[in-house]
Each structure stands twice: as structure tokens, then as C-alpha cells.
Write a protein that holds these residues in place. Sequence first.
Motif, short mmCIF file in Angstrom:
data_model
loop_
_atom_site.label_atom_id
_atom_site.label_comp_id
_atom_site.label_asym_id
_atom_site.label_seq_id
_atom_site.Cartn_x
_atom_site.Cartn_y
_atom_site.Cartn_z
N GLN A 197 1.74 2.59 3.33
CA GLN A 197 2.78 1.88 4.08
C GLN A 197 4.16 2.30 3.61
N ALA A 252 -8.78 -0.16 6.98
CA ALA A 252 -7.82 0.91 7.26
C ALA A 252 -6.98 1.21 6.02
N SER A 253 -6.57 0.16 5.32
CA SER A 253 -5.80 0.33 4.08
C SER A 253 -6.60 1.12 3.06
N THR A 281 -3.35 4.97 8.48
CA THR A 281 -2.19 4.17 8.90
C THR A 281 -2.20 3.81 10.38
N ASN A 293 0.85 -1.20 0.00
CA ASN A 293 0.00 0.00 0.00
C ASN A 293 0.89 1.25 0.00
N MET A 328 -3.43 0.06 10.31
CA MET A 328 -2.84 -0.88 9.36
C MET A 328 -1.63 -1.56 10.00
N SER A 329 -1.28 -2.74 9.51
CA SER A 329 -0.03 -3.36 9.98
C SER A 329 1.08 -2.86 9.06
N ARG A 378 -7.74 -4.33 9.13
CA ARG A 378 -6.56 -3.91 8.36
C ARG A 378 -6.92 -3.52 6.93
N SER A 379 -7.82 -4.30 6.34
CA SER A 379 -8.23 -3.99 4.96
C SER A 379 -8.94 -2.65 4.89
#
Lengths: 359, 359
Positions: free
Chosen positions: A257, A315-316, A321, A254, A324-325, A312-313
Amino acid sequence: MWSNQLTEALGIKYPIVQAPMAGGITTTELVAAVSNEGALGMIGAGYMTSSALSKQVKEVKEKTKNPFGVNLFVPVPYAASEDELEAAYQVLKPYRKKLGLSDEEVEIPDYDRDVKTFQDFIEVIVEEKVPICSFTFSLPDQKVIKRLKDAGVVLIGTATTVEEAMAVEKSGMDMVVVQGSEAGGHRGHFLKKNEESMIGLLSLIPQTVNHVDIPVIAAGGIADGRGAMAVHVLGGAAIQIGTAFLTCRESGANPAQKEAILRSSEEQIVMTRAFSGKWARGIQNQFIHEMSDFQFNVPSFPIQNALTKDIRSAASQQVNTEYMSLWSGQSPRMAKEQTVRELIHSIAEHEHFTCTHKR
Amino acid sequence: MWSNQLTEALGIKYPIVQAPMAGGITTTELVAAVSNEGALGMIGAGYMTSSALSKQVKEVKEKTKNPFGVNLFVPVPYAASEDELEAAYQVLKPYRKKLGLSDEEVEIPDYDRDVKTFQDFIEVIVEEKVPICSFTFSLPDQKVIKRLKDAGVVLIGTATTVEEAMAVEKSGMDMVVVQGSEAGGHRGHFLKKNEESMIGLLSLIPQTVNHVDIPVIAAGGIADGRGAMAVHVLGGAAIQIGTAFLTCRESGANPAQKEAILRSSEEQIVMTRAFSGKWARGIQNQFIHEMSDFQFNVPSFPIQNALTKDIRSAASQQVNTEYMSLWSGQSPRMAKEQTVRELIHSIAEHEHFTCTHKR
């Protein structure tokens, strides 16, 4: 002099392996670009289906004639009690709400199904004649190792301690990746007592080299020719690079990221169990911070990973951020927005690297 | 090529610094032997009185004509509430009983007295013309730095992150020791947010070198010529070695600690706050294991250190390694029972080391 044994066995020009980062990062474009430049591209099959892997392997073959590899997560039995699951659901509820997710039940992973998928992966590798296969989170059983070796596949295990590296060698693997404490993403330990082993590469490489005969590939915090040469003088046979490939243009990470890594400094990169139930290294954010106490009670991998998947999805997609991981190793200051070609050449052109790599 | 700037400034032959391990390890015999072999011997003054330091400095001068140094703990304000102290007393009681210690009150350290001692140390260094002084746990104030620089003392700060290294440079120090996560003993962080910063040297050295101009001395997990050369190619100017000097014949470490290190493997070396109230790396034992939950609530350094002092002393005398602080870095497998001369020569004779060290 770098180990000819390794570059010859892998059929590559430079002793550089692209870390098999799972979760959409290792696009066909990334893997093929790495292999085309003379390093080893790796598909992180961790969260894929076997048909998706089969499809990507075919695509990579169309884009490069050079060797590439696949990394598999070896399934390890897991379970969670109803109480553990309920507690995790409750803790995650506010995040789901904040991101506009409904409260519906999440599908919990099933170990038997994971084992079936793993067997299907092995068949894909044999059928598609993938030349190299690496493993993380455990060692496959001897039947799998024999099947792949009979098919001529070069096998690479992952270890976080000297003892684990010795177990990898004993299992019959051809090479071992030693994952230093510097490395981003999930820890590859597989002996239970080593769950929190965080050995720095400057300690781990020479001690491992003293105890195994197979080539040692070092992973963690390496991003340029200096790191590569350090691994070399410590006795390593090759380097594995994650974060610096993740921020390359060809990676599927992403963009948020990538930007977060490029903005980070090393002391912001922390360890957490909160996202997946397994220790992993990434950029500190609100989710990690708020979960710092509860992380010790989350269901084990891959259950917690499934529970946080839509968080997580979402948030992506929302470019948030904080939830997200943001996996990253300890050298974010050395990551760049660049092409794979630029990264590999900058390492290969390091004065000492080229000097000692000559045969 | 190793940095001539560093070896010339320190007046040493080899870019090797003996880590200033406090608590009786850096005997006159050890310090003088290291300096006599062309490396830099260091007195760890941490827990000494100023008169004891003055006495040892005179002794070292009698045994070597070469430069040596002193390391000081910079006092940082601390305090503990009555409740915290009482809780810590209660938790430590069973250990005191087990080791046959009475229940009498322990003398609690006093910050103002520590500051006075620190000032006395500075006077000893100036009066005795100690050529090199390093600092841990914080930066001294500008008055101290000026006083020592005016006296011609070479100053070395300790950092665990790039930001701390930049602060060391900005303070006017001549060099900086970067302490990797591999290092044994106490963490040298001094910016509060970095308390848990554990950066591996393979990440820390190149990122620091990119951000400071003063020579970088790397500490943590280095025990032989391979580690030395790795530091060199990463951009470091010298290495600092602790554990491998600790197990040398000349060191004053308890023989039980030396044996424990020689028997250990890297995954047995853990982080703990239990002994001193400050994070430190050492061999896992019963005390660390049993205190793993309570370690987050112990009074801060040096109060907890004072509270456990007679426990550690009694355990030492009774050769009971389960209750001693067995500080060690992450390369115990590379430590040997040897002389200082053997250790230094084995590093200096590493083919690449001697090759690049030639001027």
C-alpha cells in the motif's frame, strides 16, 4: 498565530494530529513516535477488540510520556436483507475463488455486539486515563460524553459539513475535525442527508469557522508546511494528517500500500463503497473498477466490510494490490518514504509555520 | 510575497481574477468594475456570437482603461445518435409541458459551426487587441496559440489535474488556472480519463506548483481574504473568484439565482450532467434530483445544453428555480449581495494579503 487554546488543551507542541487510521496502521511505534516529536499520536481503534486496545494503550504509555489519543467508530444501527447478502456473496464469489479462498460463510457483524464493544472501549479509555478521544461516523450519546468529560478526557468529533460541525459543538465536544473531500479512507459524515457531501477544505474550513466557536482541526490532503499554513490562514486551529503518516517507516500499513501511494498521482484516487458499504477514498484498482456499478447495492457498513475482509487480507498477503483497499487522500504525490521525525520537522520548519507558532 | 511575474504580466494591481462565467453573467458593468478596481475582469464568451463579443469588448474598453480578458470554450468534437436524442427529448418533454413550452424541435449544435465561431472569436481578440485570453474545455491548436502570442495576447489555460496543468504549460500558455473540486459551474477537464477528477485545491495547488513553472491561478470556493491567503501560502500566484462575483450587484445573473445562492449552504451544492451533458456544480433542485439517474445517458455537451436551453430560459423568466441551472461553488455561505468594489477591497484589506502583496 496558531490557537494556543488547542495546543494547550491537548498538551502538544505542534498543532499536528496524526489521523487515526484503523486496520493496523497506527502501530505503537507510529503513535509513540508522533507524540514524542511533539504532535498528537492517535490509535485507530476502529476494528480492534477492547482488550487489544487496552494492551496497545499500555504499550504506547511505555514508549512516550507525551499525550496521545484514541479514535472510536460510533456504532450506527445497520441491517441487510437475506437477498442483499446473497447478492453480495454472489458478486464477491469470483474474487474469493481468484484468491484461493474457500466458500464458507463469513461471520456477519452484530450491532448489539458493536455497542457492547464501544462501551468496553469507553471503560478502557477511562481506566487507562487516555487523555484524548476522538469519534467518527456519529456522535456518542450524552451519557458517554458525560462519563468521559468527568474523567477529564478531551473530546473531538468528526464532521464533513458546517451543520455536522455545529452538531459536534452542541454535543459538548471540545474540538471538531472537519474532513475535507481531499481526505483518504472512510467519510465521517453522520447526518444522513450528507452521505455524499464532499466539501473541499478551502470551502469547508472558513465556512465552519464562521459557525462554531470550538477549535477546528482540518483533515484532508495536507502533507507539508504549505498545507499547514493554508489551514492556519483559513482559520483552522490544527491539521490532521493521514496519508503522509501512512507512508512513514513507523506505520503498520502493508508495504504494498505504501508503494502504491508513492507511485500514484492525484487523479487515480477515487471514491468507492465497494470495500465496506461506506464511501471511502482510495487508489483505483481492479476491484473498485469492476464493482463500480454494484457498489450502490452492497450491504451497508460494516456488513460489506466483513464480507470483503478475507478478500482484502488474502490480497494483502499475496501482495496483490488489485484487490486490497488502498486508502489514500488526494495528495499522494506529496507522500514520502520517511521517518515520523522527518515529516513533523519538515512541517514545523516551514518558515511561516515556525514564525506564527511562536507564542 | 505574491508573484510579481503574474500581476506584471497581466497589468493588474491585485492578483484577483473574476471567473469568466458564461451565459449573461459577465456584463460590461461587471467586467469593467472588476478591472477598474485593480483586479482582472473577464468576459465569458462561451455562448456568445463573435459579433456580440466584438460589441461587448468595445463597450468594456469604453468603461475601463485597465486590462481585461476574454474566455473561450475550445470546441471538442461531439455527436449524438438518433436514439440518444429521442430518449433525451422524451425525458425532457414533461418539463417543457410544465413550463408551457411547445414541442417543436430544438436546433442541435453543429461542431463545424462551433469551430468557425471559435476562429471568429480569435480574430475579434486580435483585432480588438484584447490583452488576455483564457481557454476552457480543451487546448487550442498550435496555430491559434501562435497567432495570439504573435499579437501579444497573454494566454491562460484551465486544468483540473497536475497532468492537465503540465499539458497547458507544454502548449505554450503563459499561466494556468487550476480548477479545484470546490468550483461552481462546468468542469474544465480536457484529458478524457479525468472527466470525474475532483481534486480539492488544498491538494491540487501544491502538487501542481511542484510540477509546473508557469504561474498557477487557483479557482474554487475562494470568496474572501482567508481563501486568497491560503492560495498564496500553497504556492498559487493568484485567485480566480466566481460565485462571490456572481452575487455582486454588477453581475448579470438572474436575481433568483443570486437569492438561491445567498440562501444555500455548502452541502446543497452538487454535481450534475443533467443540464448540459458536461459535469457542472450547482444548487440541488428538482430538475437535478429527478434527472439523477438519466444524467449518465444524456447527449454530450453542448447537445444536452441546447436541448435544455428553452427549459432553463422559461424557468428563469417564470422565476422557477427548480428548473434553472443554479451554478455555484462550494462556498455559498460566504457570498454576499455587495458591490464589486466592496468584494475586492474586503479581500485586498485582509491583513496578511496587503502585507505580502507589497512589493
